[in-house]
Design a protein around this motif. Structure first.
Motif, PDB file in Angstrom:
ATOM      1  N   HIS A  62       0.455   4.188  15.490  1.00 33.18           N
ATOM      2  CA  HIS A  62       1.486   4.322  14.239  1.00 33.18           C
ATOM      3  C   HIS A  62       1.398   3.356  13.325  1.00 33.18           C
ATOM      4  N   LYS A  63       1.585   2.039  13.890  1.00 31.13           N
ATOM      5  CA  LYS A  63       1.596   1.050  12.757  1.00 31.13           C
ATOM      6  C   LYS A  63       0.202   0.843  12.208  1.00 31.13           C
ATOM      7  N   ASP A  65      -1.852   3.137  11.535  1.00 36.60           N
ATOM      8  CA  ASP A  65      -1.906   4.319  10.441  1.00 36.60           C
ATOM      9  C   ASP A  65      -1.048   3.728   9.184  1.00 36.60           C
ATOM     10  N   GLU A  66       0.214   3.181   9.286  1.00 36.67           N
ATOM     11  CA  GLU A  66       0.908   2.804   8.453  1.00 36.67           C
ATOM     12  C   GLU A  66       0.204   1.715   7.471  1.00 36.67           C
ATOM     13  N   LEU A  68      -3.027   1.162   7.204  1.00 35.68           N
ATOM     14  CA  LEU A  68      -4.163   1.729   6.592  1.00 35.68           C
ATOM     15  C   LEU A  68      -3.797   2.641   5.213  1.00 35.68           C
ATOM     16  N   LYS A  69      -2.552   3.087   5.069  1.00 33.72           N
ATOM     17  CA  LYS A  69      -2.035   3.856   4.010  1.00 33.72           C
ATOM     18  C   LYS A  69      -2.027   2.689   2.807  1.00 33.72           C
ATOM     19  N   LEU A  70      -2.016   1.712   3.146  1.00 36.99           N
ATOM     20  CA  LEU A  70      -1.862   0.712   2.087  1.00 36.99           C
ATOM     21  C   LEU A  70      -3.117   0.337   1.309  1.00 36.99           C
ATOM     22  N   ASN A  71      -4.308   0.861   1.672  1.00 27.03           N
ATOM     23  CA  ASN A  71      -5.562   0.500   1.144  1.00 27.03           C
ATOM     24  C   ASN A  71      -5.501   0.951  -0.250  1.00 27.03           C
ATOM     25  N   ASN A  72      -6.276   0.113  -1.069  1.00 31.63           N
ATOM     26  CA  ASN A  72      -6.245   0.269  -2.341  1.00 31.63           C
ATOM     27  C   ASN A  72      -4.825   0.429  -3.220  1.00 31.63           C
ATOM     28  N   THR A  73      -3.835  -0.227  -2.682  1.00 36.15           N
ATOM     29  CA  THR A  73      -2.612  -0.641  -3.383  1.00 36.15           C
ATOM     30  C   THR A  73      -2.465  -1.755  -3.399  1.00 36.15           C
ATOM     31  N   ARG A  84      -5.519  -4.802  -6.145  1.00 35.55           N
ATOM     32  CA  ARG A  84      -5.205  -3.924  -4.884  1.00 35.55           C
ATOM     33  C   ARG A  84      -6.068  -4.511  -3.643  1.00 35.55           C
ATOM     34  N   ASP A  88      -8.874  -2.120   6.532  1.00 35.79           N
ATOM     35  CA  ASP A  88      -9.718  -1.234   7.305  1.00 35.79           C
ATOM     36  C   ASP A  88      -9.566  -1.800   8.830  1.00 35.79           C
TER      37      ASP A  88
END
Length: 379
Positions: A62-63, A65-66, A68-73, A84, A88
């Motif tokens: 879960h963490k 995935d959380e 990985l959502k920061l990729n390109n931010t 950004r 990975d």
């Protein structure tokens, strides 16, 4: 393997690149929503010294995935593309896990078949190259090298030349490689990749002029160098054993193993030819030092057969000045994993790294101001 506490929740490590150089540990963890006691590294990147790279070890998918959502931010809220971060879990190419900013020595770790640049060396949340080694060999930069070593996805996995070329291209791209000296630590198939790369450097001095004097030493961990003259374990069968272990015995049935063995006959000849050629290039090499670490614990090779994946004869490099160590409490997988800084196997490895550094310093090959090498305890 002492020192490791088995967790009910699996640990995973995420790599975050392109972090602004002004970022510190505390602010990074706050931006990621991680506790301040999270295990991580935060070091200057290997290609761009104005950016940093972090490896962050967390519990549970879960963490992961959380994160990985920061990729390109942007962690700082900026809308600029250059700010950004890249997130990975593959760890392809080079990842710095220890800085070593006061010297010119690198340790580069190369994983084996179906391995991973980070998890191949880790036990739960302890990754010894990041968490243990820098305390024993201070001021040394430690890098992981990751590549796609999945033989199932890549039918040309055993064409070692391809992986050696990719490694050398990545090595040449390091921003300061001309001023660095390197000790390589290779697990299993990763040792074959490095041997081919070292031969390419020796055979192509103009193409690899920046790398001619980079190498100081190599630690081979259960690398299959040659066939045994005294047993039935030829290189093809040894590589099949490695494939069985790396994919899981259940993932490689007898029919698939037989097909793989036939397909490896050319690779077997190639490995033996490479062993002879490597001996020719490095049998009298005074600068490059070698150490072989051999597994002693058997693993399950089939439903009914247990055995050594790489036998000691095959794991011994045919170079006169290469040193050999038999590790009684390690199998083919755990010979690359250490969680307790006080265990004998880890201290043997640290001792060899120390010996290689001292050898280079005494001969003026390596200059590291005020480098303190901590010696392992006596047993």
């Amino acid at each position: 393997m002492g020192g490791a506490v088995v967790s009910k929740v699996p640990f995973y490590t995420v790599r975050i690149r392109n972090i602004p150089s002004s970022t510190d540990r505390s602010s990074l963890l706050e931006s990621l929503g991680c506790p301040q006691d999270t295990v991580l590294s935060l070091e200057v990147g290997p290609y761009n010294f104005t950016k940093m790279t972090a490896t962050v070890t967390v519990q549970g998918t879960h963490k992961v995935d959380e994160l990985l959502k920061l990729n390109n931010t942007s962690l700082g809220g900026s809308s600029r593309v250059e700010s950004r971060v890249l997130v990975d879990t593959r760890f392809d190419g080079f990842t710095v896990v220890a800085g070593g900013t006061n010297g010119n020595l690198d340790i580069i770790a190369i994983h084996g078949l179906n391995g991973h640049a980070f998890s191949s060396w880790a036990v739960n949340d302890v990754m010894w190259l990041r968490d243990l080694l820098p305390k024993r060999v201070p001021n040394v930069r430690v890098l992981l090298y990751g590549y796609n070593a999945n033989y199932v996805e890549d039918p040309f996995m055993f064409r070692i030349n391809k992986y050696a070329r990719l490694f050398l291209q990545s090595l040449k791209a390091l921003a300061d490689i001309r001023s660095r000296r390197v000790i390589f630590i290779c697990h299993s198939f990763g040792g074959l990749v490095l041997k081919r790369a070292l031969m390419d450097i020796a055979e192509n001095p103009f193409e690899y002029s920046a790398l001619q004097h980079v190498g100081l030493g190599v630690v081979f961990l259960a690398t299959p160098h040659r066939s045994s003259e005294y047993t039935s374990n030829d290189i093809a069968s040894i590589l099949v054993n490695i494939a069985k272990i790396s994919s899981g015995v259940k993932g490689l049935n007898s029919r698939r193993a037989e097909q793989l063995s036939r397909s490896l006959q050319w690779d077997s000849k190639e490995v033996m030819d490479m062993a002879r050629s490597f001996r020719f290039h490095y049998c009298r090499e005074s600068q490059l030092q070698f150490a072989n670490f051999c597994e002693q614990l058997p693993m399950k090779l089939s439903k009914t057969i247990d055995g050594l994946v790489v036998n000691p004869y095959s794991a011994t490099l045919e170079v006169l000045h290469a040193r050999k160590f038999s590790i009684s409490n390690r199998d083919h997988v755990t010979i690359a994993k250490y969680a307790d800084p006080n265990e004998e196997a880890f201290n043997l490895l640290v001792g060899e790294l120390t010996r290689m550094v001292i050898f280079a310093r005494e001969r003026g090959i390596l200059v590291i101001p005020r480098l303190l090498l901590l010696t392992p305890p006596s047993f």
